[in-house]
Design a protein around this motif. Structure first.
Motif, mmCIF file in Angstrom:
data_model
loop_
_atom_site.group_PDB
_atom_site.id
_atom_site.type_symbol
_atom_site.label_atom_id
_atom_site.label_comp_id
_atom_site.label_asym_id
_atom_site.label_seq_id
_atom_site.Cartn_x
_atom_site.Cartn_y
_atom_site.Cartn_z
ATOM 1 N N THR A 47 -30.718 -19.241 -44.787
ATOM 2 C CA THR A 47 -29.889 -18.179 -45.330
ATOM 3 C C THR A 47 -29.553 -17.146 -44.259
ATOM 4 O O THR A 47 -30.341 -16.905 -43.355
ATOM 5 N N THR A 173 -17.546 -24.825 -52.116
ATOM 6 C CA THR A 173 -18.325 -24.757 -50.878
ATOM 7 C C THR A 173 -19.762 -25.170 -51.160
ATOM 8 O O THR A 173 -20.439 -24.556 -51.985
ATOM 9 N N ASN A 175 -23.586 -25.412 -50.847
ATOM 10 C CA ASN A 175 -24.717 -24.636 -50.326
ATOM 11 C C ASN A 175 -24.269 -23.413 -49.528
ATOM 12 O O ASN A 175 -24.907 -23.043 -48.539
ATOM 13 N N ARG A 176 -23.193 -22.802 -49.997
ATOM 14 C CA ARG A 176 -22.700 -21.636 -49.261
ATOM 15 C C ARG A 176 -21.795 -20.776 -50.137
ATOM 16 O O ARG A 176 -20.978 -21.291 -50.899
ATOM 17 N N ASN A 179 -21.015 -15.510 -46.271
ATOM 18 C CA ASN A 179 -21.977 -15.553 -45.164
ATOM 19 C C ASN A 179 -23.359 -16.013 -45.605
ATOM 20 O O ASN A 179 -24.256 -16.163 -44.769
ATOM 21 N N VAL A 181 -25.751 -18.748 -46.530
ATOM 22 C CA VAL A 181 -25.802 -20.195 -46.330
ATOM 23 C C VAL A 181 -27.205 -20.705 -46.634
ATOM 24 O O VAL A 181 -28.194 -20.142 -46.187
#
Length: 260
Positions: A47, A173, A175-176, A179, A181
């Motif tokens: 993250t 998107t 796993n995101r 900003n 992640v």
């Protein structure tokens, strides 16, 4: 004389043994050392949430029992977090779980919906029992950051919650979200009833027709919900990082500042 010695060296057992002794390879020590290097414990990215400055890493100390907890997904203890959410909503109320990135802003959005009587942020869909925020941030426990919504179906239907869910994040998107992640930021709808599952599937199909990219939202049964640490609860309503409280008033349309 030299020719004779050469002949002896190929026929004498003693000389043959000496000649065929393997030579020391300079590359082998390096190959051996390379096996001692730490290897990444997860194929998933970490993250990048600005609030967290100290991301724990899986290393030798973790393996010795220090630092964030990890668990074997095949162990008996994994059956607890992989079981259904056994909490009970208030009489006449229903639960719903949504994962749409950082749970701070998502929670505030749900707090503002008329008919929503309670919200909590937490972790679910992972295999570690009683995870902490630091555990989840390692990317090794497979938990998702979610908001568990309690709502009165007489005042707020599940479809209203779904509409907000789709509007709060980009479901294409993997796993995101922005900003942020990591696997904990994946898109997910976690249902409690067959009716919720059916509505979620139909809603996904409707939104997919409007998108030019594939939706990666997972729709799964709600599993055990682990309430996040108290400082995460109603984080933005309490002021966030900068102490500026954001309104939870029903129907409020003020822009949500995701990190405070």
């Amino acid at each position: 004389m030299l020719k004779t010695l050469a002949t002896i060296s190929t026929t004498s057992p003693l000389m043959s043994t000496a000649i065929t002794t393997p030579k020391l390879s300079l590359s082998k020590p390096f190959l051996f050392l390379s096996k001692l290097r730490n290897k990444p414990t997860s194929p998933f990215p970490q993250t990048h949430r600005p609030i967290s400055f100290n991301k724990p890493q899986m290393n030798l100390l973790n393996k010795l029992g220090f630092g964030p907890k990890t668990s074997d997904p095949t162990s008996d203890s994994s059956s607890i977090p992989l079981g259904p959410d056994d909490d009970v909503p208030a009489p006449g109320q229903q639960f719903a779980q949504f994962g749409a990135g950082c749970f701070w802003g998502v929670e505030l959005a749900f707090q503002r919906i008329p008919g929503v009587t309670k919200t909590e942020v937490g972790y679910t869909q992972g295999f570690l029992h009683n995870p902490t925020y630091e555990d989840v941030c390692t990317g090794t426990t497979k938990h998702s950051e979610v908001v568990r919504v309690q709502y009165d179906p007489k005042e707020c239907n599940f479809e209203t919650l779904l509409d907000l869910f789709w509007s709060r994040h980009d479901p294409t998107t993997l796993n995101r979200q922005g900003n942020d992640v990591g696997t904990q930021y994946r898109s997910g709808i976690y249902f409690y009833t067959p009716e919720q599952e059916k509505a979620a599937q139909e809603s996904l199909e409707q939104h997919q027709n409007k998108m030019n990219r594939k939706i990666v939202t997972e729709i799964l049964p709600a599993k055990k919900f682990y309430r996040a640490e108290e400082y995460h609860q109603q984080y933005l309503a309490k002021g966030g990082r900068f102490g500026f409280k954001q309104s939870t008033e029903k129907g409020c349309n003020d822009p949500i500042r995701c990190y405070g």
